[in-house]
Design an enzyme around this catalytic site. Structure first.
Site, PDB file in Angstrom:
ATOM      1  N   ILE A 136     -69.912 -19.253  25.774  1.00 47.55           N
ATOM      2  CA  ILE A 136     -69.720 -18.631  26.704  1.00 47.55           C
ATOM      3  C   ILE A 136     -70.437 -18.810  28.565  1.00 47.55           C
ATOM      4  O   ILE A 136     -70.779 -20.166  28.377  1.00 47.55           O
ATOM      5  CB  ILE A 136     -71.112 -17.303  26.367  1.00 47.55           C
ATOM      6  CG1 ILE A 136     -71.199 -15.887  27.230  1.00 47.55           C
ATOM      7  CG2 ILE A 136     -72.396 -17.527  26.099  1.00 47.55           C
ATOM      8  CD1 ILE A 136     -71.424 -14.522  27.384  1.00 47.55           C
ATOM      9  N   SER A 137     -69.244 -19.422  29.771  1.00 42.86           N
ATOM     10  CA  SER A 137     -70.180 -19.709  30.734  1.00 42.86           C
ATOM     11  C   SER A 137     -71.099 -19.197  30.917  1.00 42.86           C
ATOM     12  O   SER A 137     -70.915 -18.004  31.080  1.00 42.86           O
ATOM     13  CB  SER A 137     -68.481 -19.144  31.714  1.00 42.86           C
ATOM     14  OG  SER A 137     -67.116 -19.853  30.222  1.00 42.86           O
ATOM     15  N   GLN A 138     -71.084 -20.212  31.983  1.00 42.02           N
ATOM     16  CA  GLN A 138     -72.198 -20.077  32.567  1.00 42.02           C
ATOM     17  C   GLN A 138     -72.325 -18.708  33.923  1.00 42.02           C
ATOM     18  O   GLN A 138     -71.287 -18.780  34.404  1.00 42.02           O
ATOM     19  CB  GLN A 138     -72.730 -21.642  33.279  1.00 42.02           C
ATOM     20  CG  GLN A 138     -74.084 -20.946  34.978  1.00 42.02           C
ATOM     21  CD  GLN A 138     -73.487 -22.203  35.565  1.00 42.02           C
ATOM     22  OE1 GLN A 138     -72.318 -23.130  35.883  1.00 42.02           O
ATOM     23  NE2 GLN A 138     -74.353 -22.731  36.372  1.00 42.02           N
TER      24      GLN A 138
END
Ligand code: SAH
Length: 241
Positions: free
Chosen positions: A90-92
């Site tokens: 999951i992206s930052q």
């Protein structure tokens, strides 16, 4: 004794309150997650220049921890990407905020996302736009994201298992396209499925260490691209394994 873990805030508040029990109530837990989101927005997003109020409000609202695997839940609001299984992440939060702002979303926009992953970015898009179409190449991730989005009530987000290189022709054209895995070059099918006047945000680059966030605008005179931020995304897979 030091109090650590998920409910530290709720418990710290609880210890001061009269008649409090050791187990935090559902209300205290919700308030704790809410407070973590507020801190995430102030320290990770606003502090780095994300100013779009609609984006900040959406990220304050969406429960990111419900899109993160159970074992990483306590780190859901950390300033980093997190594993979601199948070698994906999951992206930052900052990257989600950055891309959402760059899309300049309007409430009626039809949006295509490539790389559903956890479904978190799709939920943010679901808050900011009209219908959202999101494609994931790993079937188990598509399934899990669909369940998380359903549970969170996002009826306007449509999840498909498939290869994002092909886009979603039956639902095209799209006002906005966001790609959250990195292709070597901007896929032509996606440019074709972008409406005139539309915006696409895509991290481009074959090598993990050398990718650049690229903003594509399609005008009636052609396509204009602008490179902005150096980034690190998982590579976009060319075919379904
Ligand atoms: N937007 C996601 C993060 C995505 S990580 C989130 O909010 O959690 C990148 C995702 O792209 C991974 O889940 C990966 O499986 C997927 N992916 C990689 N290549 C793809 C392709 N060709 N088509 C669709 N999805 C792809």
């Amino acid at each position: 004794m030091t109090i650590r873990g998920d409910w530290s805030l709720a418990l710290a508040g609880c210890l001061l309150a009269a008649g409090c029990t050791a187990e935090p109530s559902a209300g205290q837990r919700a308030a704790d997650w809410e407070a973590r989101r507020t801190r995430m927005i102030d320290s990770q997003l606003r502090a780095r220049g994300i100013a779009d109020k609609r984006v900040l409000d959406a990220m304050q609202k969406v429960p990111r921890h419900l899109f993160v695997p159970e074992e990483y839940r306590s780190r859901a609001y950390d300033d980093s990407p997190l594993p979601i299984g199948h070698d994906q992440t999951i992206s930052q939060p900052y990257i989600v905020g950055y891309m959402s702002e760059a899309l300049e979303l309007r409430p009626t926009d039809r949006v295509l996302e490539i790389g559903t992953g956890s479904g978190y970015q799709a939920a943010i898009l679901g808050e900011l736009a009209g219908d959202v179409y999101t494609i994931e190449i790993v079937p188990e991730l598509a399934e899990r994201a669909r369940a998380a989005l359903d549970a969170a009530g996002y009826r306007n987000v449509h999840v498909r298992h498939g290869n994002g290189y092909l886009g979603w022709p039956e639902a095209a054209p799209f006002d906005r396209i966001i790609v959250t895995a990195a292709p070597e070059k901007i896929p032509q099918a996606l440019v074709d499925q972008l409406a005139v006047g539309g915006i696409m945000v895509v991290p481009v680059g074959a090598v993990y260490d050398d990718q650049i966030m690229t903003i594509v605008r399609k005008t009636d005179k052609g396509v204009v691209t602008r490179e902005t931020l150096p980034v690190r995304f998982v590579p976009m897979k060319k075919r379904i394994e």
